[in-house]
Design a protein around this motif. Structure first.
Motif: not given
Length: 146
Positions: A11-12, A27, A29, A139-142, A144
């Protein structure tokens, strides 16, 4: 007949580890517009020990919740490159080569050390690392954070 490595979809953002630097759960990006990866550091300087140049730095900065007041002494080869930052300005940055662990996959990559204190994510994954290994699906969720 040779088979190509399957590209993993990420994902992003993605959680990564930097095992050689003793840093886990970062995390990061994805940034397909950046060539190199970049990592938020401060107190970046060169020291000489036993006649050898050593790159010293601290990961993150004291205002970051995951900051550890620990100087890293990088004794391996490092380089200095002219890199265009997100504002379009050219700056000199130190680059180190280290292992990044993404979803249990070890990848050696060049990482530029820079002040990313005003950015949301302490690390960017650039296109040089992503190329031929990952497909970025924004579009993939970050993931958690804990």
């Amino acid at each position: 007949m040779q088979t190509k490595n399957k590209k993993e979809i990420i994902g992003r953002t993605v959680q990564i580890d930097l095992p050689r630097l003793g840093f886990t759960g970062i995390q990061a990006k994805t940034d397909t517009g950046a060539y190199y990866c970049s990592l938020h550091c401060h107190f970046i300087n060169i020291k000489v020990e036993d006649g050898k140049r050593i790159l010293c730095f601290n990961l993150l900065d004291p205002s970051h919740p995951e900051y550890q007041d620990r100087e890293i002494k990088y004794k391996r080869k490092f380089i200095v490159k002219q890199i265009k930052n997100s504002f379009g300005d050219i700056e000199s940055r130190f680059l180190i080569r280290t292992t990044i662990l993404i979803n249990n996959r070890k990848i050696r990559a060049w990482i530029s050390l820079t002040d990313r204190g005003n950015m949301k994510y302490p690390m960017l994954l650039g296109s040089r690392l992503l190329r031929n290994k990952f497909i970025v699906d924004v579009s993939l969720k970050e993931p958690k954070t804990t």
